[in-house]
Each structure stands twice: as structure tokens, then as C-alpha cells.
Design a protein around this motif. Structure first.
Motif, mmCIF file in Angstrom:
data_model
loop_
_atom_site.group_PDB
_atom_site.id
_atom_site.type_symbol
_atom_site.label_atom_id
_atom_site.label_comp_id
_atom_site.label_asym_id
_atom_site.label_seq_id
_atom_site.Cartn_x
_atom_site.Cartn_y
_atom_site.Cartn_z
ATOM 1 N N VAL A 154 0.834 -1.203 0.000
ATOM 2 C CA VAL A 154 0.000 0.000 0.000
ATOM 3 C C VAL A 154 0.872 1.258 0.000
ATOM 4 N N HIS A 156 0.868 4.132 -2.759
ATOM 5 C CA HIS A 156 0.583 5.481 -2.278
ATOM 6 C C HIS A 156 1.627 6.467 -2.824
ATOM 7 N N LYS A 184 -4.913 6.732 -5.430
ATOM 8 C CA LYS A 184 -6.019 7.373 -4.711
ATOM 9 C C LYS A 184 -6.940 6.306 -4.124
ATOM 10 N N LEU A 209 -5.801 4.710 2.743
ATOM 11 C CA LEU A 209 -4.477 5.193 2.345
ATOM 12 C C LEU A 209 -3.861 6.133 3.373
ATOM 13 N N SER A 210 -4.676 6.819 4.146
ATOM 14 C CA SER A 210 -4.129 7.735 5.151
ATOM 15 C C SER A 210 -3.383 6.990 6.264
ATOM 16 N N TYR A 266 -1.242 4.607 5.659
ATOM 17 C CA TYR A 266 -0.031 4.044 5.063
ATOM 18 C C TYR A 266 0.857 5.141 4.495
ATOM 19 N N ALA A 312 3.692 6.966 2.406
ATOM 20 C CA ALA A 312 4.251 6.666 1.092
ATOM 21 C C ALA A 312 5.651 6.076 1.234
#
Length: 181
Positions: free
Chosen positions: A111, A115, A120, A159-160, A162, A164
């Protein structure tokens, strides 16, 4: 006097990274075959498909004296549509399934890598027995579906949760623990 039977040695450290070397890519393919063809019988002959041509293979590699030894976990990721990424074929070798965190670390790498590449939305079809793990890792179920004759849950990662990961080839060392039998 009670003499305990020694357990099989399991390395305490694992490299978690994108597979780049031929032996890593081959090890991931071999582990997938053993898991999804030989062990689970999900596929008759092989689990390879068109996605393999574009997917990034990610691996967990056992170490001996801090040197890479063997691929013991894998997952692949790919961008299916602009900004929409999928993870699939998550597998951990049977002798390492009782080792804490390998699946979790591979999911984090998957993920986080997507990311960093602009995802998205990150999705996966998860075998039903693994849904609780994904829920603990900030994924939500979007509905059950049969794939290859086996029940799966379509899931979406938050996603928030994980950060980048800009360079998945660099990866990291994961210290693990072995769960009691």
C-alpha cells in the motif's frame, strides 16, 4: 527431567522489499505456485496471468547472519486504472505463517508503494480467513465475491494509514517473533 523437542530454526530478521534480483522474482513465483496451486488448489496448473506482466513483485526474504537467504513471503501490486491500484497473490510460506508480522509488513510495503506512486484507491480481493487481519490494518470490506470458486472479500485500504514508500527496492529489515504453537 523433561527434554523439549527443538523447534525448527526461524530467522528473526527478514528483508521486506521489491523483488529485483532474478532469484527473488523466481522465489516469489515459486512460493505463489506452492501456495495457490499445490497447497490450496485454487488454480489447476499455475497462477500466472496477464497482471504479472505489469505487476511489481514484493517479497519477504529470510536472512542468515544478516544475508539474504530465501523468499518466504510475497505479494504483487499493479495500477489497473489511473490512480487505482490492486494488491493480489499475498502468500507466506507454511513454515513462516506462525512468524508474526510477515503478512502485515508485505501489506504495508504494497500500500505504501502504491501510495507513493499516486494511488487514490488501493483494493484487493482477500480470502475470507484473512479479512480480520486486513480489518486490523485499516481496510474495509466492500462485499463478498467468489473468485476461482473460493469466497473472497473485496476490500479497500485506508491510504491515510499508510505512509508513502518512495523506494520499495530499498525496503527494510523487519524483526519478527514466533507465535506459540
Amino acid at each position: 527431567m523433561i527434554i523439549e523437542k527443538p523447534q525448527a530454526f526461524v530467522a528473526p530478521e527478514f528483508l521486506i522489499r521489491q523483488a529485483t534480483q532474478p532469484w527473488e522474482i523466481g522465489g516469489a513465483a515459486s512460493l505463489r505456485h506452492r501456495t495457490f496451486v499445490s497447497e490450496q488448489g485454487i488454480f489447476a496448473d499455475h497462477d500466472r496471468d496477464e497482471i504479472d506482466k505489469i505487476a511489481l513483485p514484493l517479497v519477504a526474504i529470510s536472512t542468515i547472519a544478516s544475508e539474504a537467504d530465501e523468499v518466504v513471503g510475497t505479494v504483487r501490486i499493479h495500477e489497473a486504472d489511473p490512480d487505482v491500484w490492486w494488491g493480489s497473490r499475498l502468500a507466506v510460506a507454511p513454515g513462516y505463517r506462525r512468524v508474526g508480522r510477515l503478512g502485515t509488513e508485505l501489506i504495508r510495503l504494497a500500500v505504501g508503494t502504491a501510495h507513493a506512486r499516486g494511488a487514490k484507491l488501493f483494493l484487493a480481493y482477500v480470502q475470507m480467513q484473512n479479512v480480520p487481519l486486513f480489518e486490523k490494518l485499516d481496510w474495509e470490506g466492500l462485499g463478498a465475491q467468489d473468485l476461482h470458486g473460493h469466497p473472497h472479500m473485496k476490500m479497500r485500504a485506508d491510504l491515510s494509514a499508510y505512509p508513502a514508500i518512495e523506494d520499495p527496492t530499498r525496503g527494510w529489515m523487519a524483526l519478527t517473533w514466533r507465535r506459540a504453537a
